[in-house]
Design a protein around this motif. Structure first.
Motif: not given
Length: 407
Positions: A213-215, A218-220, A196-197, A269-271
């Motif tokens: 762009m941000t990573h 772990p995922n939110v 997720e980023a 937000e994207w995966f």
């Protein structure tokens, strides 16, 4: 140009949007919920007029405040940067005949199921989803799509109020607690596995003029539910050099076009996983958690002024240097209670001192905030470094070394 800015006091970096507008030459007025004497020393000297209302989401009160400000000096723009304010401000703006984000765009960026439906129609790859308040319809959706599912407020932001549901009995038990069947509606969507980023932009007339762009690590959802991890997000300086980011940028352009976003900040937000790149959601606003501060430190620029220059002059004044990557690591208290002290800070200072942007360490005796309150709810530290991988290792080390003691 005379710009009215909605809610200049909270959260704390709201005043920087006002500062930016003032510094690029705009006359700035504001509508907020605090009295004028609570705005601190800086805001009053940047403001032409100020109107206090009970709630800036009260469209009638906001419209009256706008009319009062306009009576003193004609208003050209009405702007907001907080998720909950975007749609009511758009309605007041449109009714007043002012330029800016439309009600249609604001609605699509706020209502998650409507957003995803519009984007699917535009060919954007996104999770299957639905929204509504009919429990039987939601359960049928679960049977058709399969589990796990994500259930969240229809107009939520971030991970607030978000649940991962593993099976039908859990979904059936959860829905009544969220008010489904009693007038409330929720957004329900397919769970997407993957990294997720987020992708953030400034646009002028629908054209991206700045992007970042941000990573997440772990995922939110895991970060906001697990005390034992020290979650991070890191803005990369490889956005122009790494080929995979071109696909994200193209996806972002499709979203901006489909939702008819004009001159605005955006937060997407994207995966990325086994099924490729999937869009998650967008806010027609800057990111939260003061991510713009990281972008500014990483790129040696004042992003608040850049936003203001886009709004006021329709152009940018600076370019991102991409000199650094920058990130934040959240330092969780070992338990709920009150802060008693910190361990490991001396090691961090001696090893990484030159790369520290800033640090927040609530003083002993301060009540802790729950894990789900977010990345900046308790202690945190922000770093920058020219090499992304080196920075990630540094943030990992901070999370291992620093202990926040509580009792």
């Amino acid at each position: 140009m005379h710009v009215v800015f909605v809610e200049p006091r909270f959260p704390g970096n709201q005043k920087d949007f006002v500062r930016g507008l003032h510094e690029v030459g705009a006359k700035v007025s504001a509508v907020g919920e605090a009295p004028l004497d609570a705005l601190g020393p800086d805001l009053p000297r940047w403001l032409t007029c100020y109107e206090q209302v009970g709630s800036v989401c009260d469209e009638s009160a906001l419209a009256r405040a706008l009319q009062e400000i306009h009576r003193h000096r004609p208003v050209d723009r009405l702007e907001a940067t907080v998720e909950a304010h975007i749609l009511p401000v758009a309605r007041v703006r449109e009714a007043a005949g002012l330029a800016g984000t439309s009600v249609k765009t604001a609605h699509l960026c706020r209502d998650k199921p409507a957003m995803k439906e519009a984007l699917r129609e535009a060919g954007v790859a996104t999770a299957q989803s639905m929204g509504g308040g009919d429990a039987d319809e939601i359960l049928r959706f679960g049977s058709r799509v399969g589990y796990p599912l994500i259930v969240k407020p229809r107009a939520g932001a971030g991970a607030s109020g978000t649940y991962r549901v593993e099976d039908e009995p859990q979904l059936a038990a959860l829905l009544p607690t969220l008010g489904v069947g009693h007038g409330a509606e929720v957004a329900v969507e397919e769970f997407v596995e993957g990294h997720e980023a987020f992708y953030d932009t400034l646009t002028i007339g629908g054209v991206v003029v700045h992007d970042f762009m941000t990573h997440y690590y772990p995922n939110v959802l895991e970060a906001m539910r697990t005390r034992e991890v020290s979650p991070q997000f890191i803005a990369t300086n490889r956005i122009d050099a790494a080929a995979p980011y071109a696909e994200v940028r193209e996806l972002g352009k499709m979203v901006i076009d489909a939702l008819e976003i004009g001159t605005s900040a955006t937060h997407m937000e994207w995966f990325f996983g086994e099924n490729g790149l999937k869009f998650s959601e967008i806010g027609c606003r800057p990111p939260g958690v003061r991510a713009w501060d990281l972008y500014a430190a990483a790129n040696e620029m004042d992003l608040y002024r850049e936003w203001a220059a886009c709004i006021v002059h329709g152009r940018t004044a600076q370019q991102a240097t991409r000199r650094y990557s920058a990130g934040i690591v959240t330092l969780r208290p070992e338990r709920d209670g009150r802060i008693t002290g910190y361990e490991g800070l001396e090691k961090v200072e001696s090893r990484f001192g030159e790369w520290i942007i800033d640090v927040h360490l609530p003083s002993p005796g301060t009540p802790t905030q729950p894990v789900e309150a977010g990345y900046m709810a308790n202690a945190w530290l922000r770093l920058r470094h020219p090499d992304y991988d080196e920075l990630r290792g540094m943030l990992d080390a901070v999370g291992r070394w620093v202990r926040v003691r509580a009792a």
